[in-house]
Design an enzyme around this catalytic site. Structure first.
Site, short mmCIF file in Angstrom:
data_model
loop_
_atom_site.label_atom_id
_atom_site.label_comp_id
_atom_site.label_asym_id
_atom_site.label_seq_id
_atom_site.Cartn_x
_atom_site.Cartn_y
_atom_site.Cartn_z
N ASP A 536 51.63 10.48 42.19
CA ASP A 536 51.59 9.38 41.23
C ASP A 536 50.15 8.97 40.98
O ASP A 536 49.24 9.36 41.72
CB ASP A 536 52.44 8.21 41.72
CG ASP A 536 52.02 7.71 43.09
OD1 ASP A 536 50.88 7.23 43.22
OD2 ASP A 536 52.82 7.80 44.05
N GLU A 616 45.38 44.42 49.14
CA GLU A 616 45.60 43.00 48.83
C GLU A 616 44.32 42.20 49.04
O GLU A 616 44.01 41.28 48.28
CB GLU A 616 46.72 42.44 49.71
CG GLU A 616 48.11 42.84 49.24
CD GLU A 616 49.20 42.45 50.23
OE1 GLU A 616 50.33 42.18 49.79
OE2 GLU A 616 48.93 42.42 51.46
#
Ligand code: DGJ
Length: 731
Positions: A536, A616
């Site tokens: 928020d 990777e």
């Protein structure tokens, strides 16, 4: 330009931002009515919108005498009281000592000042004299002498108006606030949709758009936190409003506790929206002279659709809400050990992850839950903020020095608001938790909420944490909160003040966070609440980033991050590349795709890097350097949602454009591949139509207009969940 104007003759207040206008007027019987909010309407004062008719069953104030047309029940008002003939949802309700609870608010005076007002102990937007102006309108209740200050912060350039309310008891008797909304907004005859962001743990801020209906509907949390379930940000928009077109209004509450946004469509097809602290289990006693301030609502209006509304919020938060120095400067890219180890680690394991992180070019190692007390599972240790030397031999300073020595920064996880029953803190102070007398405790994740409405509790916890942070070089803190607030009762407050506990809890959190950020101004601070349970505007005042969700699955994240982007800057969303099969969904997605999704946020990794294959690792190196190249766009650029994952099941695409329009990055995911596939064209936005842009990969040059109007084909993929990546530079 002056953004606040009061016309003495007509008694109309006009607030102006670059692209919006807001008007209210003092009319009969010192009533402050709301006239208008929307696009700039020039020098017209919109009093013509107030049409008074005799309405059955809508009463009239006594002083209106025989006039049956003036009724508070149907007039659009700026902030409505209770027990005065207005039967709609209202802004304020107050209990008086004689048992009555009416409040009739009348206009008294106004004051303007340069710069933005602030709120004691509450997060809110800030603004210098050049950036903002404040309007403070005082309303009062004749009988009790309760003063109600309506505060407006007008940010002309940002296109934002903030609202809050300050209550002052000037009377002789104590008053008990039972409801004090931060704002009210009345719309005359406008048929609108509500867009809100609902969800659950690991699936936060899903997007829902519904037509408003007659009666009251609400978006709210009663969990003591803004919640995974309903985010305190809503949009009202016209029926035809889309990403690029139409009117829409945003309302964001800068508050991290119980809240309610109520919307009522009344008998006259008028819409009233109120937003603020949830009245559930809320009351606040004001003795003579006491003041109460509500949290702030940040409002914005766009006449060019939802995309622009989001960009207004992104800019406003980045420049005038988030205080951290990291808001627009490069942040260390981190690896977090949570999904790599959970509670099962020792100092060697941690150091190996840090080493592997360094090897692929990461900047920081973050030690998550499990480093303190006897925390080997989630049922013990919270509250004992002392390093567990059985797991981390030699203590934190030694480990941190080793990590620093290989050129990595160090960050750490804390959960200061909680305690485990199996902890030294709880054994010593069992009365320091929230607990309802005589009732058994409600546990959640085996833990209890500390009663941080009490200063001695807050100070004790923060002192322990500061001791840890002072003992070694900590560059980052992740503040977690892993249960809803429950057992709501504080042993330190008298019975008539128990209605204050929820709010005092939130004030306690803010006070602790303020202590942390002011003591360590250089710290990178990340909020978290089991992922995005407290995502928020209030939290953004303290921290520039919030862990977006405990769900790291790249495909689920598309909806989570899409929903979050409506009200929050992309640079505030914590997003990490994690292992596959994903721990939350079991889904397997390409490594590249996970990086593309995580790069629409504060990019990082959360997996055991030691176990990456060399291929990777090479890919990760590339991902990190690519993110570093585009980070400034995430932090300062404009963001465009180019597709809606609820309607388009083929792909999700988004775009960043630099403010000078010279660079743009288009990223996304092709969700599913089909045999003999369609060619999907995507249309870019926000570019200079006449300028030329070069595709970095192919070297093709397009005009901005071509990219926006003719579109570009998405690559024809092989397999599902393929990454989409384009980069164009003005040539
Ligand atoms: C919830 C957080 O969202 C996770 O990232 C992790 O920090 C755990 N808590 C640790 O308990």
């Amino acid at each position: 330009m002056k953004s606040i104007n009061y016309n003495e003759k007509t008694k109309v207040f006009t607030l102006r931002t670059k692209n919006s206008m807001y008007q209210m007027q003092v009319v009969e019987y010192e009533t402050l009515v709301h006239l208008y909010y929307g696009a700039d309407i020039g020098d017209t004062e919109a009093s013509h919108r107030i049409v008074c008719l005799d309405r059955g069953f809508s009463g009239n104030p006594y002083e209106a005498g025989a006039d049956r047309t003036f009724s508070l029940d149907v007039l659009p008002q700026e902030y409505s009281g209770y027990g005065n003939g207005d039967y709609r949802i209202n802004g304020i309700e107050v209990g008086h000592e004689d048992g009555s609870d009416a409040v009739h608010l009348r206009y008294e005076s106004y004051r303007t000042s340069k710069g933005k007002y602030s709120l004691e102990g509450l997060p809110c937007m800030f603004g210098t004299e050049d950036e903002a102006e404040t309007l403070d309108i005082t309303l009062y209740d004749r009988i009790t002498d309760l003063k109600v200050h309506l505060l407006y912060g007008v940010f002309y350039d940002l296109d934002v108006i903030t609202r809050a309310v300050r209550l002052e008891n000037k009377g002789e008797d104590t008053v008990t606030i039972q409801r004090a909304m931060s704002m009210e907004m009345d719309y005359t005859n406008k048929h609108m949709d509500l867009i809100h962001f609902y969800g659950r743990h690991t699936m936060e801020r899903l997007t829902e758009r519904l037509p408003l209906h007659h009666g009251v509907q609400s978006v709210e949390s009663k969990r003591g936190m803004s919640s995974h379930q309903h985010n305190p940000f809503v949009i009202l928009c016209d029926k035809m409003t889309s990403e690029k077109h139409g009117d829409c209004f945003g309302f964001a509450l800068a508050y991290s506790g119980n809240y309610r946004c109520e919307i009522e469509v009344d008998q006259m097809e008028q819409t009233r929206l109120v937003m603020g602290i949830h009245p559930y289990h809320f009351s606040f006693r004001l003795n003579t002279g006491d003041v109460f301030e509500t949290p702030e609502v940040i409002m914005a209006y766009s006449d060019c659709g939802l995309g622009k509304l989001s960009r207004i919020y992104h800019d406003a938060y980045r420049s005038n809400l988030i205080r951290s120095k990291y808001v627009t400067s490069p942040r260390p890219i981190l690896v977090n050990n949570w999904e790599a180890t959970y509670f099962d680690f020792d100092e060697e394991k941690l150091f190996n992850i840090a080493k592997a992180a360094k090897d692929i070019g990461l900047d920081m190692f973050v030690l998550d839950d499990g480093w303190f007390g006897k925390r080997n599972t989630d049922d013990s240790g919270l509250g004992d903020w002392v390093v567990n030397e059985e797991k981390i031999k030699g203590g934190l300073p030694k480990l941190v020095k080793k990590i620093n020595a290989i050129g990595m920064k160090f960050g750490i996880w804390i959960e200061p608001e909680m305690v485990s029953e199996d902890s030294g803190l709880y054994r010593e102070h069992p009365d320091w938790v929230l607990k309802i007398p005589q009732r058994s405790l409600m546990r959640s994740r085996h833990q209890l909420n500390l009663d941080i409405t009490r200063k001695e509790v807050r100070d004790h916890v923060m002192k322990q944490i500061f001791r840890v942070l002072d003992s070694c070089k900590v560059d980052y803190v992740k503040w977690d909160m892993n249960r809803s607030v429950g057992n709501v009762y504080s042993a330190a407050l008298p019975s008539e003040r128990q209605g204050e506990v929820y709010h005092r809890y939130v004030l306690g959190v803010y006070e602790m966070m303020e202590q942390l950020v002011s003591r360590y101004p250089d710290l990178l601070f990340e909020n978290c609440c089991g992922g995005g349970g407290r995502f928020d505007a209030g939290m953004l005042y303290y921290s520039p980033q919030i862990w977006c969700s405990d769900n790291t699955d790249a495909i689920d994240r598309l909806k989570i991050q899409y929903g979050t982007s409506f009200g929050y800057p992309i640079s505030t969303m914590g997003a990490h590349v994690s292992v596959c099969p994903n721990h939350q969904t079991g889904r397997t997605t390409p490594f590249e795709t996970r990086a593309v999704v995580a790069s629409a946020g504060t990019f990082g990794y959360e997996l055991d890097l030691e176990h990456l294959s060399s291929e990777e690792k090479e890919m990760a190196r590339k991902q990190i350097s690519e993110y570093k190249e585009m980070e400034h766009l995430v932090q300062t650029g404009d963001y465009y949602r180019l597709s809606d994952p609820y309607r388009n099941h083929d792909y999700v695409v988004w775009q960043f454009v630099s403010k000078d329009k010279k660079e743009t990055v288009v990223n996304g995911v092709q969700l599913r591949n089909e045999a003999n596939p369609h060619i999907h064209l995507i249309y870019l936005e926000g570019l200079e139509p006449e300028a030329h842009y070069e595709d970095e990969k192919t070297g093709y040059v397009y005009t901005g207009a071509a990219l926006m109007k003719a579109g570009i084909p998405l690559p024809v993929g092989v397999g599902d969940y393929q990454p989409i990546q384009f980069k164009f530079r003005m040539s």
